[in-house]
Write a protein that holds these residues in place. Sequence first.
Motif: not given
Length: 342
Positions: A244-245, A316-318, A258-261
């Motif tokens: 997700f950007i 969970e992600g960064t 910028i979030r990843d899973e």
Amino acid sequence: MLRLFMKEHAAFIVFQVVLVAFIMLLYWLDGFRNVDTAIYSFVISTVLVITFLSVRFARRYQYYQRILSAPQNLEHMLQREGKSPEQVQNEIYLQKLYRLYQHEVQSLYAAQNRYLQFMNQWVHQMKTPISVMHLLLQEEKELDKNSVREEMERLKAGLDTVLMNARLDTFEQDMQIEQLKLRSLVSEVVTENKRLFISKQVYPEISIGEEHLVATDQKWMKFIIGQFLTNAVKYTFEPNKKVFIAAECSKGNTLLTIRDEGIGISSSDLPRVTKAFFTGENGRKIGESTGMGLYLAKEICTKLGHELTISSVQGEGTTVSVLFFNQDFVTQEEHDDSSKNR
């Protein structure tokens, strides 16, 4: 040593001689013609001057001995042997100068050591894609272009990292700040990495409006965003995940997130992920991490005046955020109008 002392006090000796001669002249002009008194005065003055110079030479003997001898090491200058206030202050100044010199030498040594270590790691890692392409060329069946393209992308990414690291020391000479559309900049980087997204079955989701303009350097910022996206995909092992950007503007500042899973970063590794060559648990899992990507991103953001923050929950992600300070929230129409006026 004595020659140096005499050169230093030559003006003082000449002054004393002139002073005694002037006093004798005054006595003679005043009608005082006693030769014995004149000789006595001259001898006493001479003895006092010689005594003063002797005591002064004795006090400065060790100081002269040190500055005239060949130094064995740099710590030789840290010895305190001066007696006069001027000598003591001079030694204090030299010690401060030495500390400054030592700090600069250590910084240069650390930079050189970091560069050499990075080059050694990079050369070692670049052997892998070269070996893979070599094996592909040796196969009798039709060449797998996708595999070759993937290895070429790895080589290109490694070369880009090396070039950016080399240019970091001359950053100011290779920087051009301009107003950029954040969505266009991010979309361009995503397009350049589309094969990586497809191969890992991770999909980007961009939520950035056309109104977001940021003042930054296009080339350096593309490298930073590319590092974030590459890491987001690289550390997402499950398929059909998203990156997700998004961007938001508040009080003239624009925040890009910028979030990843992916697998996330452990709490013990999180404070050190921007240190040079730090790979942590995640880097050891994939075995291809140089530990330089986030370090370079942090350094570049600092030089550009942006603020980089990283938060993560393991499993969970960064989330990586870049804060662009004092940005204008300009609508698309206003930006187009200003472009036409220029």
